[in-house]
Each structure stands twice: as C-alpha cells, then as structure tokens.
Design an enzyme around this catalytic site. Structure first.
Site, PDB file in Angstrom:
ATOM      1  N   LYS A  95     -42.364  11.466  36.037  1.00  0.00           N
ATOM      2  CA  LYS A  95     -41.050  11.136  35.452  1.00  0.00           C
ATOM      3  C   LYS A  95     -40.196  12.401  35.322  1.00  0.00           C
ATOM      4  O   LYS A  95     -39.030  12.408  35.725  1.00  0.00           O
ATOM      5  CB  LYS A  95     -41.243  10.531  34.062  1.00  0.00           C
ATOM      6  CG  LYS A  95     -39.966  10.466  33.231  1.00  0.00           C
ATOM      7  CD  LYS A  95     -40.164   9.902  31.852  1.00  0.00           C
ATOM      8  CE  LYS A  95     -40.595  10.900  30.822  1.00  0.00           C
ATOM      9  NZ  LYS A  95     -39.537  11.710  30.219  1.00  0.00           N
TER      10      LYS A  95
ATOM     11  N   ARG B 100     -32.687  18.713  19.921  1.00  0.00           N
ATOM     12  CA  ARG B 100     -32.484  18.860  21.371  1.00  0.00           C
ATOM     13  C   ARG B 100     -31.161  19.558  21.722  1.00  0.00           C
ATOM     14  O   ARG B 100     -30.312  19.035  22.413  1.00  0.00           O
ATOM     15  CB  ARG B 100     -32.563  17.518  22.082  1.00  0.00           C
ATOM     16  CG  ARG B 100     -33.729  16.630  21.712  1.00  0.00           C
ATOM     17  CD  ARG B 100     -35.097  17.162  22.048  1.00  0.00           C
ATOM     18  NE  ARG B 100     -35.403  17.250  23.452  1.00  0.00           N
ATOM     19  CZ  ARG B 100     -35.923  16.273  24.182  1.00  0.00           C
ATOM     20  NH1 ARG B 100     -36.118  15.103  23.629  1.00  0.00           N
ATOM     21  NH2 ARG B 100     -36.213  16.448  25.468  1.00  0.00           N
ATOM     22  N   PRO B 101     -30.896  20.741  21.170  1.00  0.00           N
ATOM     23  CA  PRO B 101     -29.646  21.455  21.498  1.00  0.00           C
ATOM     24  C   PRO B 101     -29.608  21.885  22.963  1.00  0.00           C
ATOM     25  O   PRO B 101     -30.626  21.849  23.648  1.00  0.00           O
ATOM     26  CB  PRO B 101     -29.688  22.669  20.578  1.00  0.00           C
ATOM     27  CG  PRO B 101     -31.125  22.886  20.288  1.00  0.00           C
ATOM     28  CD  PRO B 101     -31.773  21.539  20.294  1.00  0.00           C
TER      29      PRO B 101
ATOM     30  N   LEU C 284     -28.739  26.903  25.414  1.00  0.00           N
ATOM     31  CA  LEU C 284     -29.282  27.783  26.471  1.00  0.00           C
ATOM     32  C   LEU C 284     -28.686  27.405  27.828  1.00  0.00           C
ATOM     33  O   LEU C 284     -28.395  28.253  28.665  1.00  0.00           O
ATOM     34  CB  LEU C 284     -30.808  27.706  26.493  1.00  0.00           C
ATOM     35  CG  LEU C 284     -31.519  28.212  25.233  1.00  0.00           C
ATOM     36  CD1 LEU C 284     -33.023  28.001  25.347  1.00  0.00           C
ATOM     37  CD2 LEU C 284     -31.193  29.674  24.956  1.00  0.00           C
TER      38      LEU C 284
ATOM     39  N   ASP D 133     -46.276  17.258  25.514  1.00  0.00           N
ATOM     40  CA  ASP D 133     -46.239  15.844  25.906  1.00  0.00           C
ATOM     41  C   ASP D 133     -47.613  15.186  25.882  1.00  0.00           C
ATOM     42  O   ASP D 133     -47.722  13.983  26.077  1.00  0.00           O
ATOM     43  CB  ASP D 133     -45.642  15.687  27.311  1.00  0.00           C
ATOM     44  CG  ASP D 133     -44.188  16.070  27.347  1.00  0.00           C
ATOM     45  OD1 ASP D 133     -43.638  16.217  28.451  1.00  0.00           O
ATOM     46  OD2 ASP D 133     -43.602  16.252  26.262  1.00  0.00           O
TER      47      ASP D 133
ATOM     48  N   ARG E 183     -40.005   3.788  28.972  1.00  0.00           N
ATOM     49  CA  ARG E 183     -39.233   4.904  29.522  1.00  0.00           C
ATOM     50  C   ARG E 183     -40.095   5.773  30.421  1.00  0.00           C
ATOM     51  O   ARG E 183     -39.625   6.338  31.392  1.00  0.00           O
ATOM     52  CB  ARG E 183     -38.689   5.768  28.371  1.00  0.00           C
ATOM     53  CG  ARG E 183     -37.575   5.134  27.565  1.00  0.00           C
ATOM     54  CD  ARG E 183     -37.028   6.153  26.601  1.00  0.00           C
ATOM     55  NE  ARG E 183     -36.833   7.416  27.301  1.00  0.00           N
ATOM     56  CZ  ARG E 183     -37.032   8.622  26.753  1.00  0.00           C
ATOM     57  NH1 ARG E 183     -37.393   8.725  25.505  1.00  0.00           N
ATOM     58  NH2 ARG E 183     -36.840   9.731  27.443  1.00  0.00           N
TER      59      ARG E 183
END
Ligand code: EPZ
Length: 464
Positions: A44, A143-144, A147, A331, A423
């Site tokens: 994925k 989750r900015p 960068l 993960d 997902r």
C-alpha cells in the site's frame, strides 16, 4: 486493455471497502488453528506514492501488483481530479498524466487520504505550481507537513498556507525548481518521497540528507529511475538526485507489502499455526523476524520470496521500540502488541514515531489483556488467555491487531469500524478464511450466537 476507468466521483473500486464498511462488522470465532499458504499483495505505502509519482511523467505509466484497497481507489480519484486518466484492471493500473487540467486536489478527497499530499511535489515539478489542502491529522497523530514545505522552499518554491491549503509556485521564466542541499530534521518517509519526486525534474543536483530509508522509498526511487530519473543513494540516509528535463513511459511492478507479510507472520504465531507466505522480501522484515525469533518462533526462508513461520513452544516477553527503518516498524507495533498480550512475562513497547498510536490498548484490554500505558510506553503483562468481546477499531493497524487478538481469543470477537481495515488490507478476511480461520463479515447487529464452532484444544503454556 479494457480496464475500468476511475473518475473523481466514483466510489471506491475495492469491493471489500464498500461505503457500507462502517455498517459491517467482522465476527471472529477464536482459537482455530490456521494452515496453508497466503499470497501477499502489493505494498500500500509504495503503490500510493508511486501513483503520485506517475504525475511526473507525460507518457503512459503501467503499474502492476497494485493492491485493491480503499486508499488506492481514493488516490485514483485524486489523480483523476487533476486530469489524470486511469484505467484499472485487477492489479494493473494504467495511468496517463499527459494533460493535467488543474493543480488543486479537492479537500473532501485529501482529507480522507493523507498520502494525497504526496502529489504536491510532482505537480510543482511538472507545472510549476500546486494547490493542495493540508491533509490534517488522523487517529495516530497531528501529521504535520512542515518538512515537506521547507524542502520545497529550499528547491526554490514560494510556499504559503492559506485557509488550510498549501499554495506553492515556482518563480522565474521556466518555472523550474532548482536543485538544493536539504537536511531533514527527522527522516520523514513522506517528506523524503515528496522532495525526491520534486527534485527529479529540478535544474541541477539535489542532496537529501537524513533521508528516510524505508523500502517504499527505494521502490519509489526505482520507479522514477525506470522513467529516466537520475537518483542515487535511495535506501541510505543520503539521496542524490540530478534533475532531468523530462521523464518517459514506464511499466513497473510494486514491491510486496512487508506490513501485510508481518501481520500474517503474527497470525501464525498468535494461533500457534505453521503458515507460509509469498511473495515477500525477507530483508524488508529483518526487525520483525528478529523479534519473532526472540520470543521463540522459527522463521524459515523456503525460497528467496517465500517465508514460513513455525511457532515455537514459547511466547516469551520482549521489549520493542519503534524507530525509522531499519528499526522496528511503527506499522507493526499494534500487531506485535496483540501477540505479546499472550507472552509469558512483561513486555515494554515504546512508540517513538507517532504521538498517539496506542489506542488499540483499551480494546485489547477489553479482551482480557493486561496492558498499562504511560505516555508513549505500554507495559504488556502476559496473560494465559484472551476472551472474545465486541471491540471498535480506531485506525488501520489497530484494526489488524484486533483481528489477530480475535483469532487467538476464546469465543467470538466482533470488530466494528471496518473502514479502517479496508484502507490497508486487501480482503484480509478472505485470506484468513482460506487459512482456516472462522470469521465472517456481516451487517452490524447480526447475531453471532448458535454458530457451531469446534474449539481448538488450546496451547500448552511453556517455559521461556
Ligand atoms: C508513512 O507515513 C506511511 N504512510 C505510514 O504508514 C508509516 O507509519 C510512516 O511513513 C512511518 O513509517 C504512507 O507511506 C502512505 P513520516 P508518513 O513522515 O510519511 C512526523 C500505515 O499504517 N513528521 O515518516 O506520514 C510525523 O508527524 C501508515 O500504513 C513531522 O513532524 O510518515 C510522524 O510523527 C501509517 N513533520 C513522524 O514524523 C513532517 O513534515 C513520521 O512521519 C513530516 C512528518
């Protein structure tokens, strides 16, 4: 090829991710031994970024081994919203980005799929401008994207954020990005991928230092190189890209999903079952394999792309700290935690990558696990049995952890909020049923009683 065109409005093409996903539940009758071989789908986290990378190419791109997932369908909708033509035929996805009509992805699509932010780099490189809504946070963290933004600015883009949308454009007559030396404060996978893609068409050389080294970064680099990009060092912490004026058509196959493979290895361990799986790239799972061996399982490479798990008689405790690759993958943290709930002894799990990725603890405790959380550290005290219960999935990998716990628990576990699971796992329940698991996907509220399920004699507890 007569494929199925993907349009922006179309619902997800993945059957098991139908809009009803959030009204369906998985019922799992635990303690069934598993047996056999499972086919691992394409990755994925490679497919999504490679699809974004296809925006770099004004010719046809053919992607193979693309998993049938809700996230892939969503990424297809986002690409078609900016004018990309896509045709999907089973695991083959034909993409043509020769005529981009817009550089703005619709918020309602971006907000559902963080990975859609990856299109900002290719759009900027191809068109010289891009307008992409901020992806926003999700269940596991804020989750900015600073960068990504700072790196694009280093490449010569003017970037400002207005009303939740990132506006980026390149000044100058040819609107072409300029190579630069970029240091990432954190080896962000997404930022590395965004900047590597943007740099492929920039003028001059770009060096990305403290780059992410995940296998999906290497897969993206290989895809871009197959289109004619000049990239060296992917898979190390320093990637060097020499910009080229144009990329060309490609036919490329996505790597197997290491996280799905790791999830099935744990399915074997937690149900005390021997399983084999392929295709798999064992080097992508070094940290997970090492931990499984530590707790007493045997992992056998039957061929270069086939792994077999032979669960030992022990479920020893072990400590885990999630880290950027090649460290233990975040993960796989939830799935491994499910396994360690049945270990003998105390395991300490530290989640260092995301700030809110321990939400599966409460649900595992509802199943009889004994886990205490302090900040980003979970102390898992092994118990002899888990018991089936109704539980709610909170995010993608937490869903997988609950399925694994359900496979090992006494009685029936009912998992709701399946949209998370769909997902990232291609027909997980079908693959598990083929291995002998006793589970079914039904409408919420379906009675799980009076279903005869032979009970597995159970695992003897052993010394570690
Ligand atoms: C990718 O997310 C994966 N997603 C994630 O997989 C995976 O967990 C993650 O990499 C780490 O391996 C895809 O590839 C689509 P990061 P990404 O940028 O790129 C912080 C799954 O379950 N950060 O490496 O978003 C960030 O907040 C998903 O399949 C910044 O602070 O991960 C996080 O704490 C979940 N600023 C850490 O870095 C930035 O600009 C790692 O994020 C970017 C990131």
């Amino acid at each position: 090829m007569e494929g199925k065109p993907i349009t922006p409005a179309q619902n997800s093409s993945n059957p098991s991710a139908s809009p009803e996903s959030d009204q369906e539940v998985l019922q799992i009758w635990g303690r069934q031994p598993l047996k056999g071989h499972v086919k691992i789908s394409g990755a994925k986290n490679s497919a999504l970024v490679v699809m974004a990378g296809a925006l770099l190419c004004p010719d046809d791109c053919r992607l193979r081994n693309v998993p049938g997932l809700a996230d892939v369908a969503r990424m297809g909708q986002i690409l078609s919203a900016v004018g990309v033509k896509l045709e999907q035929n089973a695991g083959v996805l034909d993409i043509n980005a020769s005529h981009l009509i817009d550089a703005q992805a619709p918020y309602e699509l971006v907000s559902q799929l963080r990975a859609s932010f990856f299109i900002i780099g290719p759009l900027l490189a191809r068109l010289g401008f891009a307008k992409v809504p901020l992806p926003g946070g999700c269940a596991i963290g804020a989750r900015p994207v600073e960068l990504h933004v700072r790196g694009l600015q280093a490449l010569g883009a003017e970037v400002h954020i207005d009303h939740g949308t990132v506006h980026a454009y390149v000044k100058g007559p040819n609107r072409r990005l300029k190579g630069a030396k970029i240091y990432l404060d954190y080896p962000s996978v997404g930022a590395t991928e965004t900047l590597m893609m943007a740099a492929t068409l920039a003028e001059g050389e770009t060096v990305i230092e403290n780059a992410a080294q995940e296998p999906e970064v290497i897969d993206l680099a290989n895809f871009c190189r197959a289109m004619g990009a000049k990239i060296q060092g992917a898979g190390t912490n320093t990637i060097v890209i020499s910009g080229v004026p144009r990329l060309h058509a490609v036919d490329y196959s996505i790597i197997p999903d290491r996280i799905e493979a790791g999830t099935f290895l744990i399915a074997g361990a937690i149900t005390n079952s021997e399983l084999s799986l392929s295709p798999v790239i064992p080097d992508h799972l070094t940290a997970v394999i090492a931990k499984l061996q530590t707790i007493g399982a045997k992992i056998i490479a039957e061929s270069p792309d086939i792994l077999r798990i032979v669960p030992g008689q022990t479920h020893c405790a072990t400590d885990i700290e999630t880290l950027p690759y090649p460290g233990f993958p975040t993960d796989m943290q939830a799935q491994f935690m499910a396994l360690l709930t049945l270990s003998e002894g105390d395991s300490i799990i530290k989640e260092t990558v995301f700030e809110n990725r321990l939400r599966h603890v409460a649900e595992l405790n509802r199943m009889g696990a004994d886990i205490r959380v302090k900040g980003n550290v979970a102390v898992v005290r092994g118990v002899s049995r888990l018991s089936g219960a109704p539980v709610i999935a909170t995010d993608l990998r937490a869903s997988a952890a609950l399925v694994l716990a359900g496979l090992a628990a006494d009685g029936v576990t009912t998992i709701s909020s399946l949209q998370h699971l769909d997902r990232g796992y291609e027909q997980l329940e079908v693959k598990l049923q083929k291995l002998g698991a006793n589970l079914r996907r039904v409408k919420e509220g379906t009675d799980a009683a009076n279903v005869h399920v032979p009970v597995n004699p159970g695992r003897s507890s052993l010394n570690c």
